[in-house]
Design an enzyme around this catalytic site. Structure first.
Site, short mmCIF file in Angstrom:
data_model
loop_
_atom_site.label_atom_id
_atom_site.label_comp_id
_atom_site.label_asym_id
_atom_site.label_seq_id
_atom_site.Cartn_x
_atom_site.Cartn_y
_atom_site.Cartn_z
N LYS A 15 0.84 -1.41 -0.39
CA LYS A 15 -0.10 -0.03 0.53
C LYS A 15 0.80 1.84 -0.50
CE LYS A 15 -2.53 -0.51 3.92
NZ LYS A 15 -2.18 0.85 4.56
N ARG A 91 -9.36 3.05 9.20
CA ARG A 91 -9.17 1.92 9.05
C ARG A 91 -10.09 1.68 9.91
NH1 ARG A 91 -3.16 2.85 9.62
NH2 ARG A 91 -2.42 0.41 9.78
N ARG A 128 11.05 -6.81 5.99
CA ARG A 128 11.03 -5.32 6.79
C ARG A 128 11.34 -4.99 7.91
NH1 ARG A 128 5.57 -1.48 5.66
NH2 ARG A 128 5.27 -2.31 8.38
N ARG A 134 11.10 -1.01 12.66
CA ARG A 134 10.17 -0.73 12.75
C ARG A 134 10.02 -1.65 14.35
NH1 ARG A 134 5.99 1.15 8.78
NH2 ARG A 134 4.16 1.26 10.17
N ARG A 145 -1.46 -6.21 15.07
CA ARG A 145 -1.59 -5.38 13.84
C ARG A 145 -3.19 -6.04 12.85
NH1 ARG A 145 3.45 -3.66 11.78
NH2 ARG A 145 2.52 -1.82 10.05
P1 AMP Z 1 0.67 2.32 8.89
O1 AMP Z 1 2.20 3.06 9.12
O2 AMP Z 1 -0.55 2.91 8.31
O3 AMP Z 1 0.98 0.88 9.34
O4 AMP Z 1 0.35 2.92 10.08
C1 AMP Z 1 1.31 2.61 11.22
C2 AMP Z 1 0.92 2.82 12.91
O5 AMP Z 1 -0.34 4.23 13.20
C3 AMP Z 1 -0.80 1.73 13.00
O6 AMP Z 1 -0.29 0.71 13.07
C4 AMP Z 1 -1.18 2.15 14.20
O7 AMP Z 1 -1.09 2.37 15.25
C5 AMP Z 1 -1.60 3.94 13.56
N1 AMP Z 1 -2.42 4.52 12.92
C6 AMP Z 1 -2.47 4.76 12.01
N2 AMP Z 1 -3.00 5.13 11.02
C7 AMP Z 1 -4.02 4.67 12.01
C8 AMP Z 1 -5.43 4.71 11.90
N3 AMP Z 1 -6.35 5.28 10.62
N4 AMP Z 1 -5.97 4.72 12.73
C9 AMP Z 1 -6.00 4.27 14.06
N5 AMP Z 1 -4.30 4.19 14.21
C10 AMP Z 1 -3.73 4.67 12.59
#
Ligand code: AMP
Length: 203
Positions: A15, A91, A128, A134, A145
């Protein structure tokens, strides 16, 4: 007509990479809520301090905070004028409903669901982790997740299918092939071809 696109897909579905590339291709803002939050953490802002532990543990930040972050970002001139690609938001169903409201005047015109099987994303996230270190790519955080994705995010597919804006794209294959599939799904759904566009390979 401008593109306002939501990208759905499991963590590790590609993504982020495809989102960045599509945004360049269409000349639209790439809005990744994960990137916004990681940068808030890096800069030790109040938001960053409030969310660090949640993110490291693979949890979800609360819907109100996310809604106001995204509302602010979508109100900026680039997103208003040229359109945008949302990566990582919504989300949860409450976030999707909040977005319906935020975008009421200029609605989302396509939602791309990038489909990659669970076993394959686990492999990719493990790789990754080695490369980017990370905290939320640690095995327990990845489990959490992915479980939250099935539980909270997968229901959005039905929400957007009902709205008639959903396009499902097979995310397995080379990045070039997946990109080409996404572009053709977006053309089919919106009738929009890229303004001059780049990002296509010559193959
Ligand atoms: P991502 O890079 O999109 O996987 O986001 C990393 C982390 O940020 C996620 O595992 C959540 O902890 C937080 N996060 C990002 N976007 C959201 C969202 N729309 N709602 C809640 N938590 C988010």
């Amino acid at each position: 007509m401008t593109i306002r696109l939501v990208l759905l897909g499991r963590q590790g579905s590609g993504k982020g990479t495809q989102g960045a590339r599509l945004a360049v291709h269409y000349g639209i803002a790439h809005i990744s809520t994960g990137d916004m939050l990681r940068s808030a953490i890096k800069n030790a802002t109040p938001v960053g301090k409030a969310v660090k532990e949640i993110i490291d543990n693979g949890g979800l930040v609360n819907d109100e905070l996310m809604g106001s972050l995204v509302q602010g970002r979508l109100g900026e001139p680039d997103a208003r004028t040229h359109g945008y690609l949302l990566d990582g938001f919504p989300r949860t169903l409450p976030q999707a409903i909040a977005l319906d409201d935020i975008a009421r005047a200029r609605p989302i015109n396509v939602v791309v669901d990038l489909e990659v099987p669970r076993e394959l994303v686990i492999e990719r996230l493990t790789a990754r982790r080695a490369a980017e270190q990370r905290a939320d790519d640690a095995p327990e955080a990845v489990e959490r997740r992915l479980a939250l994705y099935e539980e909270q995010t997968a229901p959005l597919i039905a929400h957007y299918r009902k709205q008639g804006v959903l396009a499902v794209v097979d995310g397995v294959g080379s990045p070039e092939d997946v990109f080409a599939r996404m572009v053709s799904a977006i053309v089919n759904a919106t009738g929009i071809t890229a303004p001059g566009g780049d990002g296509r390979t010559s193959r």
